[in-house]
Design an enzyme around this catalytic site. Structure first.
Site: not given
Length: 468
Positions: A12, A38, A113-114, A254
């Site tokens: 996310c 996301g 996030n994670g 990426y």
């Protein structure tokens, strides 16, 4: 990384605002810049000083906020937002963030996030104590731990809770009085703070979102930090001092947008260096260099410059194909690839093509890209990958948690070369990747998490230990 179709996805993106007029619209703009992180769900929680209000739903940000009233109802001078890709928890509305909790004496919103590596164990313990979870994601665990704490102040409760969780996390917590930012002890995910011209502050997963709302870069959030932003300004504390930087190397390879800076390093420039080092490590007998759109274009340009070969647009991506094209069968996936990507015959015909991609994860459709180029008249296709072989799962916030999904874990370079139908195949070395990113950190691998490539995880994996 087009050759993966539905492959490597970040969990996310998070964005927060404090002390700004139209915080809801700023959050929307910030999230729009983070949409690449996301696409399954999005939401915003706004704070008008009296009440927190939320709106969230499944889909892209523009789909979630398809009607003006959805965003207009989120009034206030502070807000947090989230765009989601599920790595822990199903893709359903209950898991879309930010999560908003209504208690008898307060409200609390959370964006994460994670991925926590001990969430299952903690959930079982909390449920035994009578806690009821309203989502299946791991993000909710923190709030239950905060409410369980017997510490006297909210901040002490947060510190105690953070010391019980393990893994990768960047948290935004919003209350009526403050915006709180917390980053795990290794800083697996990037988080930056910006300052608005009007005096307010914004927090974002990437600096491209700061640029989108006209904020100037203030500082990066560092591992183990607990930062409070309120009307008094920014206060920097630590929930732990036992830290060691290990930021996700795939952010540079990426995930992040090329215009973002992570810990002071521009992503596009790092990718160009990856391509340049790859050209020196593994030159190929080619006439032109072609990059796989879009994340590999920077590395391809670096490879071309270093090799003295022309960089050509030999592949064109259909920008209007969304995630809807993902198909359930290999035959349909192949047809979808041909709709998503096209070879430029006038460029590649009669040429020896050096095809540069950023990474290979599942490798599900790489063969079709090589085949597409050869059908367009390419005499040879030499595949060069601007990262090392992806051989080990990730447990800190990426949707690859099974070794069986990774082609490089089971096939040699030569075997993959034969599967793809390329004339040669080579990967950037670990040393080359570390050098290209150029982080100056007194830590293993220069402060990068390289576990995808070598299996050397920076932390114990707890609930996932058996899967590594």
């Amino acid at each position: 990384m087009f050759d993966e179709v539905k492959s490597l996805n970040e969990e996310c993106g998070i964005f927060g605002v404090w002390g700004a007029k139209d915080a809801n619209y700023l959050t929307y703009l910030g999230l729009h810049s983070l949409q690449h992180r996301g696409q399954e769900g999005a939401g915003i929680v706004a704070n008008d000083g009296q009440k927190l209000r939320a709106y969230r739903n499944l889909g892209l940000l523009t789909q979630v906020f398809s009607k003006p009233e959805y965003l207009n109802s989120l009034l206030g001078n502070s807000a947090i937002g989230h765009v989601r890709y599920s790595t822990a928890g199903e893709n359903k509305i209950e898991n879309v963030q930010p999560l908003l909790f209504d208690f008898t004496d307060s409200q609390l919103a959370l964006a994460h996030n994670g991925n926590l590596t001990n969430a299952d164990t903690l959930k079982k313990e909390l449920e035994k104590d009578g806690h009821i979870f309203k989502s299946s994601s791991d993000s909710e665990v923190l709030v239950h731990l905060i409410k369980q704490s017997q510490k006297s102040t909210f901040h002490e409760q947060i510190v105690e809770a953070l010391n019980k969780i393990q893994g990768g996390f960047a948290y935004l917590l919003l209350t009526k009085n403050e915006l709180i930012v917390a980053l795990d002890s290794h800083g697996f995910r990037p988080v930056s703070i910006g300052k608005l011209k009007t005096g307010g502050y914004v927090v974002a997963s990437e600096t491209c979102a700061l640029d989108a709302v006209g904020a100037t870069f203030y500082r990066d959030v560092k591992p183990g930090e607990l930062i409070t932003i309120n009307d008094k300004g920014v206060k920097i504390d630590h929930w732990t001092t036992k830290t060691q930087l290990a930021i996700c190397s795939m952010e540079y390879v990426y995930f992040a947008r090329p215009d973002s800076n992570i810990l002071g390093i521009n992503v596009h420039s790092a990718r160009k260096r990856m391509g340049a080092i790859l050209a020196k490590e593994f030159p190929a007998p080619g006439d032109i260099v072609v990059g796989v759109p879009n994340s590999s274009l920077s590395a391809a340009s670096g490879y071309a410059e270093a090799s003295g070969l022309p960089y050509e647009m030999g592949l064109i991506k259909n920008q209007y194909m969304g995630r809807e094209f993902i198909q359930p069968t290999q035959e349909l996936r192949e047809k979808s690839v041909r709709q998503k990507l096209a070879a430029v015959k006038g460029v590649v015909s009669g040429k020896r093509v050096i095809l540069v991609d950023d990474s290979i994860v599942r490798g599900t459709t790489c063969a079709y890209i090589v085949q597409m180029l050869k059908e367009a008249g390419a005499l040879e296709v030499h595949l060069r990958i601007a990262s090392p072989r992806f051989m080990h799962p990730c447990f800190y916030g990426i949707d690859i948690q099974e070794k069986s999904e990774l082609i490089a874990a089971h096939k040699s370079v030569e075997e993959m070369n034969q599967i793809f139908g390329s004339d040669s195949l080579q990967f950037l070395s670990e040393k080359g990747l570390i050098s290209a990113i150029g982080l100056k950190a007194d830590a293993p691998y220069s402060g990068l998490d390289m576990s995808y490539f070598n299996g050397d995880y920076p932390t114990y994996l707890y609930d996932y230990e058996s899967k590594k």
